[in-house]
Write an enzyme that holds these catalytic residues in place. Structure first.
Site, PDB file in Angstrom:
ATOM      1  N   GLU A  81      -3.481  11.514  15.887  1.00 55.70           N
ATOM      2  CA  GLU A  81      -4.352  12.630  16.234  1.00 55.70           C
ATOM      3  C   GLU A  81      -4.028  13.175  17.625  1.00 55.70           C
ATOM      4  O   GLU A  81      -3.507  12.475  18.484  1.00 55.70           O
ATOM      5  CB  GLU A  81      -5.825  12.184  16.244  1.00 55.70           C
ATOM      6  CG  GLU A  81      -6.338  11.716  14.918  1.00 55.70           C
ATOM      7  CD  GLU A  81      -5.775  10.372  14.510  1.00 55.70           C
ATOM      8  OE1 GLU A  81      -5.489   9.534  15.389  1.00 55.70           O
ATOM      9  OE2 GLU A  81      -5.581  10.159  13.298  1.00 55.70           O
ATOM     10  N   ARG A  86       0.843  -1.199   0.000  1.00 60.51           N
ATOM     11  CA  ARG A  86       0.000   0.000   0.000  1.00 60.51           C
ATOM     12  C   ARG A  86       0.880   1.252   0.000  1.00 60.51           C
ATOM     13  O   ARG A  86       1.892   1.310   0.710  1.00 60.51           O
ATOM     14  CB  ARG A  86      -0.871  -0.041   1.254  1.00 60.51           C
ATOM     15  CG  ARG A  86      -1.557   1.255   1.600  1.00 60.51           C
ATOM     16  CD  ARG A  86      -2.397   1.110   2.857  1.00 60.51           C
ATOM     17  NE  ARG A  86      -3.753   0.681   2.564  1.00 60.51           N
ATOM     18  CZ  ARG A  86      -4.483  -0.085   3.365  1.00 60.51           C
ATOM     19  NH1 ARG A  86      -3.993  -0.527   4.483  1.00 60.51           N
ATOM     20  NH2 ARG A  86      -5.714  -0.401   3.024  1.00 60.51           N
TER      21      ARG A  86
HETATM   22  I1  8IG Z   1      -2.087   1.224  13.536  1.00 59.63           I
HETATM   23  O1  8IG Z   1      -4.509   5.868  16.423  1.00 59.63           O
HETATM   24  C1  8IG Z   1      -2.834   3.052  13.744  1.00 59.63           C
HETATM   25  N1  8IG Z   1      -2.937   3.841  12.706  1.00 59.63           N
HETATM   26  N2  8IG Z   1      -4.644   8.158  12.441  1.00 59.63           N
HETATM   27  N3  8IG Z   1      -4.578   7.011  14.469  1.00 59.63           N
HETATM   28  C2  8IG Z   1      -4.335   7.070  13.129  1.00 59.63           C
HETATM   29  N4  8IG Z   1      -3.780   6.072  12.457  1.00 59.63           N
HETATM   30  C3  8IG Z   1      -3.477   4.966  13.148  1.00 59.63           C
HETATM   31  C4  8IG Z   1      -3.700   4.830  14.508  1.00 59.63           C
HETATM   32  C5  8IG Z   1      -4.283   5.915  15.206  1.00 59.63           C
HETATM   33  N5  8IG Z   1      -3.282   3.608  14.877  1.00 59.63           N
END
Ligand code: 8IG
Length: 282
Positions: A203, A102
């Site tokens: 985030e 990906r």
């Molecule tokens: I694995 O907590 C994974 N990918 N945005 N937030 C975001 N992407 C993620 C997270 C997460 N955990």
């Protein structure tokens, strides 16, 4: 005799579907498999599923195919695998195309590269795509290692994989038919709305709270743009997330990539088996 040059995804005048067709031709030549039936995009934690599906007929480095670029993130394998799924009860064998490569939006290579895998899958004959990912969960009862069916998404990337006046209906983007098939295997599978942020940072707690107020249950950095591109080329989409961590501010712990990889490793065998069973029924 001259062969036409392979169009570049970097040229705005190129139709990305032409590059996908070129990649599908190269894939057929490299694997000896003329047509594939179902495609799987394996995100964080889902890598083991391919081995359980059947016999790997061929494995092609993604960089051997037009439009693909090398994998950028540890834990994301840069190959495409052709896996034969043995038919049961006299049904013919099918072929799965397993995309271990990906491209994420945060890699900065553009939305065309994000969408190229699913476009290639469609050009290779696939009718169905299973998009998997690792993500953060907003529901505290979903501990690390919980698989969740994606019921819908909220795309917060402020972009689209589609170009020009391409108006595509996204009602039932995450096929209710395929979700029902998945729940035949595991009736307890929860469902949730996946919110894609651009990343690569996780985030803030305030952003996670916002995602919840908007109707989201899962936060991640992939899947929505691929799902839109998949629908555009006529693929039926199944989305399955693996909650690898509680989203920021939901639990007490800070987020770490190592922890995410560990949760994926721990849940790997169980969710790989689930995925293989689902794909056999699609
Ligand atoms: I694995 O907590 C994974 N990918 N945005 N937030 C975001 N992407 C993620 C997270 C997460 N955990």
């Amino acid at each position: 005799m001259t062969t036409p040059p392979i169009p570049s995804l970097d040229d705005p005048a190129t139709d990305p579907l032409d590059v996908a067709r070129a990649a599908a031709e190269a894939l057929a030549a490299a694997t000896g498999v003329e047509r594939h039936d179902v495609a799987l995009v394996l995100g964080s934690g889902w890598g083991g599923a391919a081995d359980l599906l059947g016999e790997t007929v061929a494995e092609v480095p993604s960089t051997d195919l037009p439009g693909f670029t090398a994998a950028a993130v540890v834990g994301h394998a840069g190959t495409l695998r052709s896996v034969r799924i043995a038919g049961t009860d006299g049904a013919p064998d099918r072929h799965a195309l397993v995309l271990g490569s990906r491209t994420h939006l945060y890699e900065g290579r553009g939305v065309r590269r994000v969408a190229h895998g699913v476009r290639t899958a469609a050009a290779a004959g696939c009718r169905t795509v299973v998009l998997t990912n690792g993500c953060g969960g907003l529901d505290p009862s979903w501990g690390p290692g919980t698989p969740v069916l994606v019921s819908d998404h909220i795309n917060l990337t402020a972009t689209s994989p589609l170009e020009g006046a391409t108006f595509v209906d996204l009602t039932d983007l995450y096929s209710s038919r395929l979700r029902a098939v998945a729940r035949e295997i595991d009736p307890g599978l929860p469902e949730g709305v996946y919110v894609q942020f651009p990343g690569p940072h996780y985030e803030t707690p305030a952003e996670v709270a916002m995602a919840g107020r908007l109707g989201g249950h899962l936060v991640g950095m992939s899947t929505t743009l691929e799902a839109i591109a998949a629908r555009h080329v006529g693929l039926e989409v199944l989305g399955i997330s693996l909650v690898t961590n509680l989203a920021a501010g939901i639990g007490d712990e800070p987020l770490s990539h190592a922890e995410v990889l560990e949760a994926g490793r721990a849940a790997g065998p169980r969710i790989s088996d689930l995925l293989a069973q689902i794909v056999r029924r699609l």
